[in-house]
Design a protein around this motif. Structure first.
Motif, PDB file in Angstrom:
ATOM      1  N   ARG A  93       0.829  -1.218   0.000  1.00 34.66           N
ATOM      2  CA  ARG A  93       0.000   0.000   0.000  1.00 34.66           C
ATOM      3  C   ARG A  93       0.859   1.263   0.000  1.00 34.66           C
ATOM      4  NH1 ARG A  93      -3.651  -1.014   5.118  1.00 34.66           N
ATOM      5  NH2 ARG A  93      -1.577  -1.480   5.881  1.00 34.66           N
ATOM      6  N   ARG A  94       0.283   2.312  -0.572  1.00 32.22           N
ATOM      7  CA  ARG A  94       0.926   3.634  -0.530  1.00 32.22           C
ATOM      8  C   ARG A  94       0.348   4.397   0.657  1.00 32.22           C
ATOM      9  NH1 ARG A  94       0.491   6.473  -6.283  1.00 32.22           N
ATOM     10  NH2 ARG A  94      -1.707   6.121  -5.875  1.00 32.22           N
ATOM     11  N   TYR A  95       1.225   5.098   1.357  1.00 36.41           N
ATOM     12  CA  TYR A  95       0.814   5.937   2.484  1.00 36.41           C
ATOM     13  C   TYR A  95       0.988   7.393   2.067  1.00 36.41           C
ATOM     14  CZ  TYR A  95       0.719   1.765   5.357  1.00 36.41           C
ATOM     15  OH  TYR A  95       0.405   0.530   5.877  1.00 36.41           O
ATOM     16  N   PHE A  96      -0.110   8.121   2.061  1.00 37.25           N
ATOM     17  CA  PHE A  96      -0.104   9.511   1.615  1.00 37.25           C
ATOM     18  C   PHE A  96       0.185  10.432   2.801  1.00 37.25           C
ATOM     19  CE2 PHE A  96      -2.669   7.106  -1.313  1.00 37.25           C
ATOM     20  CZ  PHE A  96      -2.177   7.518  -2.540  1.00 37.25           C
ATOM     21  N   THR A  97       0.990  11.444   2.522  1.00 36.87           N
ATOM     22  CA  THR A  97       1.367  12.401   3.551  1.00 36.87           C
ATOM     23  C   THR A  97       1.610  13.761   2.905  1.00 36.87           C
ATOM     24  OG1 THR A  97       2.866  12.761   5.415  1.00 36.87           O
ATOM     25  CG2 THR A  97       3.845  11.857   3.423  1.00 36.87           C
ATOM     26  N   LEU A  98       1.725  14.781   3.725  1.00 35.72           N
ATOM     27  CA  LEU A  98       2.011  16.119   3.212  1.00 35.72           C
ATOM     28  C   LEU A  98       3.438  16.171   2.700  1.00 35.72           C
ATOM     29  CD1 LEU A  98       0.451  18.240   6.108  1.00 35.72           C
ATOM     30  CD2 LEU A  98      -0.625  17.567   3.958  1.00 35.72           C
ATOM     31  N   ALA A  99       3.638  16.838   1.580  1.00 36.35           N
ATOM     32  CA  ALA A  99       4.977  16.972   1.023  1.00 36.35           C
ATOM     33  C   ALA A  99       5.827  17.832   1.954  1.00 36.35           C
ATOM     34  CB  ALA A  99       4.906  17.606  -0.366  1.00 36.35           C
ATOM     35  N   LYS A 100       7.068  17.464   2.103  1.00 33.98           N
ATOM     36  CA  LYS A 100       7.970  18.207   2.994  1.00 33.98           C
ATOM     37  C   LYS A 100       8.691  19.336   2.258  1.00 33.98           C
ATOM     38  CE  LYS A 100       7.372  15.405   6.528  1.00 33.98           C
ATOM     39  NZ  LYS A 100       5.956  15.194   6.585  1.00 33.98           N
ATOM     40  N   LYS A 101       9.087  19.084   1.010  1.00 29.93           N
ATOM     41  CA  LYS A 101       9.860  20.074   0.258  1.00 29.93           C
ATOM     42  C   LYS A 101       8.988  21.140  -0.389  1.00 29.93           C
ATOM     43  CE  LYS A 101      14.066  18.433   0.650  1.00 29.93           C
ATOM     44  NZ  LYS A 101      15.121  19.171   1.246  1.00 29.93           N
ATOM     45  N   LYS A 102       7.802  20.751  -0.824  1.00 28.04           N
ATOM     46  CA  LYS A 102       6.918  21.704  -1.493  1.00 28.04           C
ATOM     47  C   LYS A 102       5.632  21.782  -0.685  1.00 28.04           C
ATOM     48  CE  LYS A 102       4.842  22.885  -5.893  1.00 28.04           C
ATOM     49  NZ  LYS A 102       4.523  22.455  -7.246  1.00 28.04           N
ATOM     50  N   THR A 103       5.658  22.585   0.337  1.00 31.39           N
ATOM     51  CA  THR A 103       4.497  22.682   1.194  1.00 31.39           C
ATOM     52  C   THR A 103       3.423  23.545   0.550  1.00 31.39           C
ATOM     53  OG1 THR A 103       5.186  24.686   2.365  1.00 31.39           O
ATOM     54  CG2 THR A 103       5.988  22.559   3.239  1.00 31.39           C
ATOM     55  N   LYS A 163      11.863  32.814   0.807  1.00 33.46           N
ATOM     56  CA  LYS A 163      13.253  32.480   1.137  1.00 33.46           C
ATOM     57  C   LYS A 163      13.338  31.793   2.501  1.00 33.46           C
ATOM     58  CE  LYS A 163      17.833  34.489   0.809  1.00 33.46           C
ATOM     59  NZ  LYS A 163      18.592  35.668   0.440  1.00 33.46           N
ATOM     60  N   LYS A 164      12.635  32.327   3.488  1.00 33.25           N
ATOM     61  CA  LYS A 164      12.645  31.734   4.830  1.00 33.25           C
ATOM     62  C   LYS A 164      12.096  30.304   4.797  1.00 33.25           C
ATOM     63  CE  LYS A 164      12.090  36.050   7.405  1.00 33.25           C
ATOM     64  NZ  LYS A 164      11.143  36.862   8.205  1.00 33.25           N
ATOM     65  N   LEU A 165      10.986  30.097   4.081  1.00 42.63           N
ATOM     66  CA  LEU A 165      10.415  28.756   4.001  1.00 42.63           C
ATOM     67  C   LEU A 165      11.353  27.801   3.284  1.00 42.63           C
ATOM     68  CD1 LEU A 165       6.601  29.167   3.244  1.00 42.63           C
ATOM     69  CD2 LEU A 165       7.651  27.876   5.100  1.00 42.63           C
ATOM     70  N   GLU A 166      11.974  28.266   2.216  1.00 44.16           N
ATOM     71  CA  GLU A 166      12.900  27.397   1.479  1.00 44.16           C
ATOM     72  C   GLU A 166      14.084  26.991   2.353  1.00 44.16           C
ATOM     73  OE1 GLU A 166      12.073  28.802  -3.126  1.00 44.16           O
ATOM     74  OE2 GLU A 166      13.619  29.854  -1.977  1.00 44.16           O
ATOM     75  N   ILE A 167      14.549  27.887   3.199  1.00 47.11           N
ATOM     76  CA  ILE A 167      15.668  27.586   4.096  1.00 47.11           C
ATOM     77  C   ILE A 167      15.286  26.483   5.083  1.00 47.11           C
ATOM     78  CG2 ILE A 167      17.066  28.491   6.002  1.00 47.11           C
ATOM     79  CD1 ILE A 167      17.202  31.154   4.375  1.00 47.11           C
ATOM     80  N   ILE A 168      14.110  26.595   5.679  1.00 47.93           N
ATOM     81  CA  ILE A 168      13.737  25.594   6.679  1.00 47.93           C
ATOM     82  C   ILE A 168      13.283  24.279   6.050  1.00 47.93           C
ATOM     83  CG2 ILE A 168      13.154  27.298   8.433  1.00 47.93           C
ATOM     84  CD1 ILE A 168      10.194  26.605   7.947  1.00 47.93           C
ATOM     85  N   LEU A 169      12.964  24.288   4.754  1.00 43.32           N
ATOM     86  CA  LEU A 169      12.531  23.057   4.081  1.00 43.32           C
ATOM     87  C   LEU A 169      13.700  22.284   3.481  1.00 43.32           C
ATOM     88  CD1 LEU A 169       9.285  24.362   2.343  1.00 43.32           C
ATOM     89  CD2 LEU A 169       9.460  22.905   4.373  1.00 43.32           C
ATOM     90  N   ASP A 170      14.881  22.883   3.421  1.00 43.12           N
ATOM     91  CA  ASP A 170      16.034  22.168   2.867  1.00 43.12           C
ATOM     92  C   ASP A 170      16.578  21.132   3.809  1.00 43.12           C
ATOM     93  OD1 ASP A 170      16.161  23.125   0.344  1.00 43.12           O
ATOM     94  OD2 ASP A 170      17.518  24.771   0.793  1.00 43.12           O
TER      95      ASP A 170
END
Length: 158
Positions: free
Chosen positions: A80-90, A151-158
């Motif tokens: 089965r696939r488990y769906f979740t929120l994307a971490k890199k592209k919120t 920019k701030k979001l991209e920094i914390i998502l890396d």
């Protein structure tokens, strides 16, 4: 007043539907994924929690996957696939980027119209100059704020 989990899912779903143009079922599935305490939800979990048809649920999950705001993973020994929120592209990052693009497009159009009026209709240009200047100032400030937030979001998502 503290809302229940189901009330929050509905409130968030309505918001995503109305403000971000997600179809009703996709908005509710996304809201369920936001509110779940699980690592991920299976297709069957999503189906059960919404009570929608298999095809509607599948279509909604595929839309969220194609938007890049939901992803999936598998577990060893489990097909089965488990769906979740994307971490890199919120969802937040996506919305900020869309807003920035929309704002930049509007700014370019306004500047083009003003340039045209300046060359071809000086009277109209002068009449609208003060209003346009105020609005462009507003756009520039929002553009700066959006870029900083992205920019701030991209920094914390890396």
């Amino acid at each position: 007043m503290v809302k229940t989990k189901d009330e929050l899912i509905e409130t968030l779903g309505l918001h995503l539907e109305g403000e971000h143009n997600l179809p009703p079922l996709a908005a509710r599935i996304y809201a369920i994924l936001v509110m779940t305490n699980e690592d991920g939800l299976t297709f069957e979990d999503c189906l059960e929690k919404r009570g929608a048809s298999k095809s509607s649920t599948s279509t909604s999950l595929n839309l969220l996957l194609n938007m890049g705001i939901v992803t999936y993973f598998t577990k060893p020994g489990d097909r089965r696939r488990y769906f979740t929120l994307a971490k890199k592209k919120t969802f937040f990052l996506t919305k900020l980027q869309e807003n920035l693009k929309r704002l930049e497009n509007e700014k370019n159009i306004i500047i083009s119209v003003m340039d045209y009026h300046e060359k071809n209709s000086p009277k109209k240009f002068e009449e609208g100059k003060a209003r346009t200047s105020i609005y462009l100032d507003y756009i520039n400030k929002n553009e700066t704020l959006l870029k900083e937030s992205i920019k701030k979001l991209e920094i914390i998502l890396d």
